[in-house]
Scaffold this motif. Structure first.
Motif, PDB file in Angstrom:
ATOM      1  N   SER A 193     -11.959 -12.538  -9.148  1.00 30.83           N
ATOM      2  CA  SER A 193     -12.316 -12.341 -10.545  1.00 30.83           C
ATOM      3  C   SER A 193     -11.658 -11.091 -11.083  1.00 30.83           C
ATOM      4  N   GLY A 194     -11.490 -11.064 -12.402  1.00 35.83           N
ATOM      5  CA  GLY A 194     -10.871  -9.903 -13.027  1.00 35.83           C
ATOM      6  C   GLY A 194     -10.992  -9.940 -14.533  1.00 35.83           C
ATOM      7  N   ARG A 195     -10.267  -9.037 -15.174  1.00 34.44           N
ATOM      8  CA  ARG A 195     -10.298  -8.911 -16.620  1.00 34.44           C
ATOM      9  C   ARG A 195      -8.879  -8.834 -17.173  1.00 34.44           C
ATOM     10  N   ALA A 196      -8.690  -9.366 -18.350  1.00 34.52           N
ATOM     11  CA  ALA A 196      -7.417  -9.314 -19.065  1.00 34.52           C
ATOM     12  C   ALA A 196      -7.694  -9.695 -20.516  1.00 34.52           C
ATOM     13  N   ASN A 197      -6.661  -9.727 -21.329  1.00 33.39           N
ATOM     14  CA  ASN A 197      -6.848 -10.089 -22.734  1.00 33.39           C
ATOM     15  C   ASN A 197      -7.288 -11.542 -22.861  1.00 33.39           C
ATOM     16  N   ALA A 198      -8.296 -11.767 -23.681  1.00 32.55           N
ATOM     17  CA  ALA A 198      -8.829 -13.117 -23.873  1.00 32.55           C
ATOM     18  C   ALA A 198      -7.735 -14.086 -24.295  1.00 32.55           C
ATOM     19  N   GLY A 199      -7.740 -15.268 -23.667  1.00 32.17           N
ATOM     20  CA  GLY A 199      -6.795 -16.306 -24.020  1.00 32.17           C
ATOM     21  C   GLY A 199      -5.456 -16.224 -23.318  1.00 32.17           C
ATOM     22  N   THR A 200      -5.178 -15.124 -22.617  1.00 33.80           N
ATOM     23  CA  THR A 200      -3.918 -15.012 -21.889  1.00 33.80           C
ATOM     24  C   THR A 200      -4.016 -15.754 -20.555  1.00 33.80           C
ATOM     25  N   THR A 201      -2.903 -15.861 -19.859  1.00 35.62           N
ATOM     26  CA  THR A 201      -2.845 -16.581 -18.598  1.00 35.62           C
ATOM     27  C   THR A 201      -2.509 -15.623 -17.460  1.00 35.62           C
ATOM     28  N   ILE A 202      -3.229 -15.748 -16.340  1.00 33.29           N
ATOM     29  CA  ILE A 202      -3.015 -14.933 -15.155  1.00 33.29           C
ATOM     30  C   ILE A 202      -2.545 -15.834 -14.015  1.00 33.29           C
ATOM     31  N   ARG A 203      -1.441 -15.470 -13.348  1.00 29.44           N
ATOM     32  CA  ARG A 203      -0.988 -16.213 -12.179  1.00 29.44           C
ATOM     33  C   ARG A 203      -1.713 -15.669 -10.940  1.00 29.44           C
ATOM     34  N   VAL A 204      -2.439 -16.569 -10.272  1.00 24.05           N
ATOM     35  CA  VAL A 204      -3.212 -16.218  -9.078  1.00 24.05           C
ATOM     36  C   VAL A 204      -2.644 -16.999  -7.899  1.00 24.05           C
ATOM     37  N   GLU A 205      -2.291 -16.295  -6.828  1.00 19.67           N
ATOM     38  CA  GLU A 205      -1.766 -16.921  -5.629  1.00 19.67           C
ATOM     39  C   GLU A 205      -2.642 -16.544  -4.442  1.00 19.67           C
ATOM     40  N   ALA A 206      -3.359 -17.525  -3.919  1.00 21.71           N
ATOM     41  CA  ALA A 206      -4.192 -17.341  -2.723  1.00 21.71           C
ATOM     42  C   ALA A 206      -3.850 -18.473  -1.768  1.00 21.71           C
ATOM     43  N   ILE A 264      -3.313 -21.503  -2.879  1.00 26.18           N
ATOM     44  CA  ILE A 264      -2.258 -22.112  -3.680  1.00 26.18           C
ATOM     45  C   ILE A 264      -2.008 -21.205  -4.880  1.00 26.18           C
ATOM     46  N   ALA A 265      -0.914 -21.458  -5.581  1.00 29.37           N
ATOM     47  CA  ALA A 265      -0.622 -20.712  -6.811  1.00 29.37           C
ATOM     48  C   ALA A 265      -1.148 -21.500  -8.001  1.00 29.37           C
ATOM     49  N   ARG A 266      -1.751 -20.803  -8.928  1.00 30.72           N
ATOM     50  CA  ARG A 266      -2.263 -21.482 -10.119  1.00 30.72           C
ATOM     51  C   ARG A 266      -2.289 -20.490 -11.277  1.00 30.72           C
ATOM     52  N   ASP A 267      -2.308 -21.022 -12.480  1.00 26.81           N
ATOM     53  CA  ASP A 267      -2.411 -20.212 -13.687  1.00 26.81           C
ATOM     54  C   ASP A 267      -3.829 -20.336 -14.235  1.00 26.81           C
ATOM     55  N   ILE A 268      -4.482 -19.189 -14.421  1.00 25.07           N
ATOM     56  CA  ILE A 268      -5.867 -19.147 -14.891  1.00 25.07           C
ATOM     57  C   ILE A 268      -5.898 -18.602 -16.311  1.00 25.07           C
ATOM     58  N   THR A 269      -6.577 -19.304 -17.208  1.00 26.68           N
ATOM     59  CA  THR A 269      -6.732 -18.835 -18.585  1.00 26.68           C
ATOM     60  C   THR A 269      -7.934 -17.905 -18.683  1.00 26.68           C
ATOM     61  N   VAL A 270      -7.722 -16.740 -19.249  1.00 29.04           N
ATOM     62  CA  VAL A 270      -8.787 -15.742 -19.402  1.00 29.04           C
ATOM     63  C   VAL A 270      -9.763 -16.208 -20.478  1.00 29.04           C
ATOM     64  N   GLY A 271     -11.061 -16.083 -20.206  1.00 26.44           N
ATOM     65  CA  GLY A 271     -12.087 -16.541 -21.127  1.00 26.44           C
ATOM     66  C   GLY A 271     -12.203 -15.681 -22.368  1.00 26.44           C
ATOM     67  N   PRO A 272     -13.001 -16.116 -23.340  1.00 18.51           N
ATOM     68  CA  PRO A 272     -13.166 -15.359 -24.588  1.00 18.51           C
ATOM     69  C   PRO A 272     -13.822 -14.000 -24.394  1.00 18.51           C
ATOM     70  N   ASP A 273     -14.514 -13.812 -23.240  1.00 23.01           N
ATOM     71  CA  ASP A 273     -15.119 -12.512 -22.967  1.00 23.01           C
ATOM     72  C   ASP A 273     -14.160 -11.576 -22.232  1.00 23.01           C
ATOM     73  N   ARG A 319      -4.275 -12.330   2.206  1.00 26.57           N
ATOM     74  CA  ARG A 319      -3.265 -11.872   1.260  1.00 26.57           C
ATOM     75  C   ARG A 319      -3.460 -12.572  -0.078  1.00 26.57           C
ATOM     76  N   LEU A 320      -3.330 -11.814  -1.153  1.00 28.50           N
ATOM     77  CA  LEU A 320      -3.453 -12.354  -2.501  1.00 28.50           C
ATOM     78  C   LEU A 320      -2.356 -11.762  -3.369  1.00 28.50           C
ATOM     79  N   ARG A 321      -2.020 -12.497  -4.387  1.00 29.21           N
ATOM     80  CA  ARG A 321      -1.106 -11.978  -5.412  1.00 29.21           C
ATOM     81  C   ARG A 321      -1.673 -12.374  -6.768  1.00 29.21           C
ATOM     82  N   VAL A 322      -1.957 -11.375  -7.592  1.00 23.66           N
ATOM     83  CA  VAL A 322      -2.588 -11.615  -8.895  1.00 23.66           C
ATOM     84  C   VAL A 322      -1.798 -10.873  -9.963  1.00 23.66           C
ATOM     85  N   GLY A 323      -1.298 -11.621 -10.931  1.00 27.08           N
ATOM     86  CA  GLY A 323      -0.565 -10.995 -12.021  1.00 27.08           C
ATOM     87  C   GLY A 323       0.625 -10.171 -11.561  1.00 27.08           C
TER      88      GLY A 323
END
Length: 222
Positions: free
Chosen positions: A133-146, A148-157, A170-174
């Motif tokens: 879990s994490g924080r970023a600008n609402a509506g933006t996309t974060i690339r998360v690699e654990a 598998i690799a996937r793109d997560i959309t940041v919620g309105p909060d 090992r993880l790779r986030v943003g």
């Protein structure tokens, strides 16, 4: 004269536990802000039995000040309304006056961290499943690699969460690399690890969980 059972059930139906929205450090004190049942008494208790309380306003909002603990502490939160006591589902974790993470941890759910870090706030794991879990600008996309690799959309909060199988080393986030230590071995408590902090704790239902908090100074980019 005791209230009829129907009255007790009706009262319990609208009682909601405290939900923290902001936790800030102000000198040697913490300021907690959130919502609970309107007019309910919000109580924060430490393991030694010390309590800090405030009444929620008519709209349910509350602000509570309390001293910063000197050592890592897990606090219980509950709202009291009449004869009803409704605990929050998790614990408020404060690393202590020397610095470190401040977060609301819940077994089986994403940690809600409040101190300032980068895009990855925490990794929660029971050994079988992990939640990033994490924080970023609402509506933006974060690339998360654990796993598998996937793109997560940041919620309105401004918060996001992703589930990974097992306890990834090992993880790779943003674009940043992390090496969380997610073992449940040892006793409950907080320990320093390469790149962050490891909290092992026992949830209200008795299950054990590990939460790893990255340290911003330890994050690297390729």
């Amino acid at each position: 004269v005791s209230s009829p059972p129907e009255a007790g059930r009706s009262e319990a139906a609208w009682v909601t536990p405290p939900m923290l929205q902001v936790v800030e450090i102000e000198g040697a004190y913490l300021t907690l802000a959130g919502t609970a049942s309107p007019g309910g008494r919000v109580v924060v208790s430490d393991p030694d039995g010390s309590q800090f309380a405030v009444a929620a306003a008519a709209d349910g909002a509350f602000t509570l000040g309390m001293p910063m603990p000197t050592a890592a502490t897990l606090y219980r939160l509950e709202v009291q309304s009449g004869q009803v006591r409704y605990p929050a589902p998790g614990r408020l974790f404060v690393a202590g006056a020397s610095g470190g993470p401040i977060a609301f941890v819940v077994a089986g759910s994403a940690t809600r961290r409040f101190d300032a870090v980068s895009q990855l706030d925490a990794v929660d794991s029971d050994g079988r499943t992990s939640i990033l879990s994490g924080r970023a600008n609402a509506g933006t996309t974060i690339r998360v690699e654990a796993d598998i690799a996937r793109d997560i959309t940041v919620g309105p909060d401004g918060r996001w969460a992703a589930v990974a199988v097992g306890a990834p080393a090992r993880l790779r986030v943003g674009g940043q690399d992390f090496a969380p230590l997610l073992t449940l071995a040892g006793s409950d408590g907080l320990s320093l690890t390469p790149g962050g902090w490891r909290l092992v704790w026992t949830a209200p239902g008795g299950g054990r969980q590990v939460t790893w908090f990255p340290d911003t100074a330890a994050q690297t980019s390729r």
